[in-house]
Scaffold this active site. Sequence first.
Site, mmCIF file in Angstrom:
data_model
loop_
_atom_site.group_PDB
_atom_site.id
_atom_site.type_symbol
_atom_site.label_atom_id
_atom_site.label_comp_id
_atom_site.label_asym_id
_atom_site.label_seq_id
_atom_site.Cartn_x
_atom_site.Cartn_y
_atom_site.Cartn_z
ATOM 1 N N GLU A 22 0.828 -1.219 0.000
ATOM 2 C CA GLU A 22 0.000 0.000 0.000
ATOM 3 C C GLU A 22 0.857 1.261 0.000
ATOM 4 O OE1 GLU A 22 -1.190 1.916 3.351
ATOM 5 O OE2 GLU A 22 -0.947 0.233 4.741
ATOM 6 N N LYS A 84 -5.100 10.978 0.903
ATOM 7 C CA LYS A 84 -5.235 9.659 1.521
ATOM 8 C C LYS A 84 -6.553 9.074 1.012
ATOM 9 C CE LYS A 84 -6.210 7.467 5.960
ATOM 10 N NZ LYS A 84 -6.413 7.663 7.403
ATOM 11 N N VAL A 104 -5.359 0.434 3.266
ATOM 12 C CA VAL A 104 -5.559 -1.010 3.145
ATOM 13 C C VAL A 104 -6.835 -1.294 2.343
ATOM 14 C CG1 VAL A 104 -6.107 -3.117 4.453
ATOM 15 C CG2 VAL A 104 -4.240 -1.618 5.205
ATOM 16 N N ASP A 136 -16.194 5.897 14.615
ATOM 17 C CA ASP A 136 -15.011 5.817 13.764
ATOM 18 C C ASP A 136 -14.510 4.375 13.681
ATOM 19 O OD1 ASP A 136 -12.732 6.162 12.298
ATOM 20 O OD2 ASP A 136 -11.917 7.796 13.522
ATOM 21 N N SER A 138 -12.669 1.880 10.820
ATOM 22 C CA SER A 138 -11.978 1.940 9.524
ATOM 23 C C SER A 138 -12.708 1.141 8.443
ATOM 24 C CB SER A 138 -10.558 1.402 9.670
ATOM 25 O OG SER A 138 -9.925 1.365 8.404
ATOM 26 N N ALA A 139 -12.695 1.697 7.237
ATOM 27 C CA ALA A 139 -13.251 0.988 6.075
ATOM 28 C C ALA A 139 -12.431 -0.266 5.757
ATOM 29 C CB ALA A 139 -13.274 1.917 4.867
ATOM 30 N N ASP A 140 -11.247 -0.384 6.344
ATOM 31 C CA ASP A 140 -10.445 -1.608 6.137
ATOM 32 C C ASP A 140 -11.237 -2.850 6.550
ATOM 33 O OD1 ASP A 140 -8.449 0.180 5.506
ATOM 34 O OD2 ASP A 140 -7.129 -0.335 7.186
ATOM 35 N N LYS A 157 -3.544 -1.546 14.295
ATOM 36 C CA LYS A 157 -2.684 -0.593 14.997
ATOM 37 C C LYS A 157 -3.112 -0.448 16.455
ATOM 38 C CE LYS A 157 -3.024 2.184 11.527
ATOM 39 N NZ LYS A 157 -2.938 1.575 10.210
HETATM 40 N N1 PSU Z 1 -0.075 0.551 8.699
HETATM 41 C C1 PSU Z 1 1.011 1.286 9.046
HETATM 42 N N2 PSU Z 1 0.949 2.637 8.825
HETATM 43 C C2 PSU Z 1 -0.154 3.244 8.217
HETATM 44 C C3 PSU Z 1 -1.288 2.457 7.860
HETATM 45 C C4 PSU Z 1 -1.181 1.108 8.123
HETATM 46 O O1 PSU Z 1 1.993 0.741 9.584
HETATM 47 O O2 PSU Z 1 -0.130 4.438 7.988
HETATM 48 C C5 PSU Z 1 -2.500 3.084 7.179
HETATM 49 C C6 PSU Z 1 -3.147 2.014 6.314
HETATM 50 O O3 PSU Z 1 -3.203 2.511 5.003
HETATM 51 C C7 PSU Z 1 -4.543 1.841 6.895
HETATM 52 C C8 PSU Z 1 -4.829 3.218 7.366
HETATM 53 O O4 PSU Z 1 -5.462 1.365 5.945
HETATM 54 O O5 PSU Z 1 -3.587 3.581 7.999
HETATM 55 C C9 PSU Z 1 -6.044 3.275 8.272
HETATM 56 O O6 PSU Z 1 -6.622 4.538 8.224
HETATM 57 P P1 PSU Z 1 -8.095 4.770 8.806
HETATM 58 O O7 PSU Z 1 -7.990 4.464 10.267
HETATM 59 O O8 PSU Z 1 -8.394 6.239 8.544
HETATM 60 O O9 PSU Z 1 -9.024 3.866 8.059
HETATM 61 MN MN MN Z 2 -11.615 6.506 10.458
#
Ligand code: PSU
Ligand code: MN
Length: 306
Positions: A22, A84, A104, A136, A138-140, A157
Site C-alpha cells: 500500500e 489519503k 488497506v 469511527d 476503519s473501512a479496512d 494498529k
Molecule cells: N499501517 C502502518 N501505517 C499506516 C497504515 C497502516 O503501519 O499508515 C494506514 C493504512 O493505510 C490503513 C490506514 O489502511 O492507515 C487506516 O486509516 P483509517 O484508520 O483512517 O481507516
Molecule cells: Mn476513520
Amino acid sequence: MLRISDEVATALDEGRPVVALESTLISHGLPYPQNLAVAQALEGEVRATGAVPATVGVVRGEPTVGLVAADIERFATGGGHIRKLTRRDVGIAAAQGADGATTVAATMAIAAAAGVPVFATGGIGGVHRGAERTWDVSADLAELARTPVLVVCAGAKAILDLPATLEYLETMGVPVVGMGTGEFPAFYSASSGLPLTARADTPAEAARIWQAQRALVAMAAPGGMLLCVPPPAEVALPRDEVEEAIGRALARAEEAWVRGPAVTPFLLAAMAEETHGESVDTNVALLQQNARVAGQVACALSELLS
Ligand code: PSU
Ligand code: MN
C-alpha cells in the site's frame, strides 16, 4: 481504468507470485525520509523471496498496480499534496486526475481488480477507541469482509480498540490467523492477551488456509483473510510503555479536535514523538518482516496452484 505495470502483468499472466503493497503508509504513515527508504526496502524484501512487488496507488487519476520508482518518490516527498484514499475516494480521485495514496481498503479493492491475492501492510485500521461516541470504524474492516485478498499484517494498529476490532472481524466473517502465534499481535508489541482461533506455523500452511478460503469465495462467499505476524522480538516495545504513549497521543488528538481520516496519521505521528522515534523503528521492522512473509506465502500459493 486500471494500470498494471508490465512486470506485474507478465508475472500474473505466467502465474508467478505477486505481492501488493500500500502507499498510505508511505505518504501519511511514516515521516520522510524513512518512508522512502521503507517503500524501497519493502519491494526488496518481496523480491528476495522470489515474488514480484506491486506498490498500489492512484497516479494522476489512474489506479495503478506497480508504481514506478519516480512515483514512489513523489508519494514519499509529497506528503500533504498526496490525498489519503480509502475505498470511497478512489473513483473521485480518478475523475479529478488526482494523486492519491491508497489505504488497506483501497489497496485491497485495486489489488483484487488486478487479480493479486496477497498484500502486505503494517497494521490494518480498525475500531477506534471511543467508537461508541464517534462511530469511527476503519473501512479496512468492511473491505476485508467483501474483497478476496489476504492481508499480512501485525494485527491492527495499537492506537485502536483491539478487542472491539477482533469482535468486528468475527461479525463480518473474516478469518484471522496467527503466523506462529495463537494471539492477536498488538502492532508495536507481540502480545495483546487476545486469543485467536487459528494459527499457521509455516507460509505453506498459511497458503493452504488462504486457498481453501478462496475456494469458498469462488462459490460466492466473498471476503478476505488476515494473517497476523507478531513484530520482530528485537524491536517489539513493552506493552505498558506503549499504552502510556497511546494515552498521551489520544489526549493530544482530543485537544486538537482531530476527526475522520486525519485521526490515524495524527496518532502515528504523535506516537513517534511520544516514544522518541522508537515506534517508527518498530513500524519499519515489522513492515519489512510482513513483506517477507507475504512474499513467502505468495510463492507457496503459486506452487499450490501450479
Ligand atoms: N499501517 C502502518 N501505517 C499506516 C497504515 C497502516 O503501519 O499508515 C494506514 C493504512 O493505510 C490503513 C490506514 O489502511 O492507515 C487506516 O486509516 P483509517 O484508520 O483512517 O481507516
Ligand atoms: Mn476513520
